[in-house]
Design an enzyme around this catalytic site. Structure first.
Site: not given
Length: 339
Positions: A73, A124
């Site tokens: 992830h 992110h």
């Protein structure tokens, strides 16, 4: 996949809330209020050395859709000593190490470059929080791995928030040559028509050197770029916003299906845990060794894997994890594939 998918999960307010909370957390940390580095009173969390994948040779001749792979992830969002073990990072080791260790699905978020260039940046949620480099560099790392491991297949999954459309994605694949290494489904199997039995075997993919499978969360146009696949036509995902060990589920959450129906598509099981501070969710590194454990206790990857295998009556295809080096993720993969 990821709660930071701007196209489906969060609105503009959430983006500013995330950024505000991140700044607030950093200020509190710098003042000594909490430990950003989630360690045992140490500036260095001492991440465990990654394990190794244990391939099952018999599966080489089985379909891509008939086996389990470990995925990371936010694979490019790495916590390091250089960035102060940033809580925006979901992994401790870079993509090159991930691939060498046995990770076979890399998930990341593609963003328009805030500096205005045409290249896609892997960030992110917001590039101000963590810019993990360019898509081109990411793809070159994957290509190098494939060149040095000619019998391996790698899956790429991208959250697409790029404002400039599909052309920057196509350019990155063309510039790196990864378009030529990419698997392209038959035209009559697109748009949701690709069932599990339609996928080729690993051996077949290796024989024709089509060893990259790429999914985009949004913006795909398979007529224009047939190697960039619309994720939701081929894959379903379980719920991802998990903050407690007893919340892991196996039912398709995206896209949703009536009742408890399990469609004949690839399955991606999200298995990562969030911590929370003042409403700000961030990857729970403290609990990662338990979250990724191979055991049968609630909240462990092993328990979740067995439950989903029972529900699907087949192997789950992908387990998406944070801090892949913690726990026993490759033992879980082996257990799924060996039996």
């Amino acid at each position: 996949m990821d709660p930071l998918n701007l196209t489906s999960s969060y609105n503009v307010c959430d983006m500013f809330c995330w950024l505000f909370a991140s700044v607030l957390v950093a200020l509190v940390v710098s003042a000594g209020g909490i430990q950003q580095r989630e360690s045992q009173g140490d500036d260095d969390p001492h991440p465990k050395h990654p394990g190794e994948r244990k391939p099952v040779p018999a599966l080489y001749g089985q379909r891509y859709s008939e086996q389990t792979f470990i995925g990371t992830h936010n694979s490019a969002a790495v916590r390091t000593a250089e960035n102060g073990w940033s809580i925006s990072g979901n992994q401790y080791f870079n993509v090159s190490v991930q691939l060498r260790s046995g990770v076979r699905l890399l998930q990341a978020q593609g963003h328009s470059d805030p500096e205005g260039s045409s290249e896609i940046r892997l960030c992110h949620f917001n590039c101000a929080l963590m810019d993990a480099g360019s898509l081109v560099d990411h793809l070159l790392t994957v290509k190098h791995f494939l060149e040095t491991h000619p019998h391996e297949v790698v899956t790429l999954l991208f959250v697409n928030t790029v404002r400039e459309g599909l052309l920057p994605w196509m350019k990155a694949y063309y510039d790196t040559g990864l378009d030529l290494l990419s698997y392209i489904p038959p035209p009559d199997k697109r748009g949701g028509a690709m069932h599990l039995d339609d996928w080729p075997t690993i051996a077949e993919m290796v024989a024709v050197n089509k060893r990259v499978v790429t999914f985009l969360s949004s913006g795909a146009n398979e007529d224009l770029a047939p190697y960039l696949l619309n994720e939701w036509s081929y894959v379903y995902e379980t719920d991802f916003g998990i903050e407690a060990p007893d919340q892991y589920d196996c039912l398709p959450d995206r896209p949703r299906w009536p009742g408890s129906y399990i469609p004949p598509r690839l399955s991606l099981v999200n298995h990562f845990l969030y911590a929370q501070f003042l409403g700000f969710r961030y990857p729970n590194a403290t609990y990662a060794n338990t979250t990724n454990a191979a055991g049968s206790h609630v909240g462990e990857l092993g328990e979740h894997a067995m439950r989903c295998r029972s529900a699907y009556e087949r192997r789950p295809n992908f387990f998406l994890v944070d801090f892949f080096n913690e726990g026993d993720v490759f033992d879980v993969e082996y257990g799924m594939n060996a039996f």
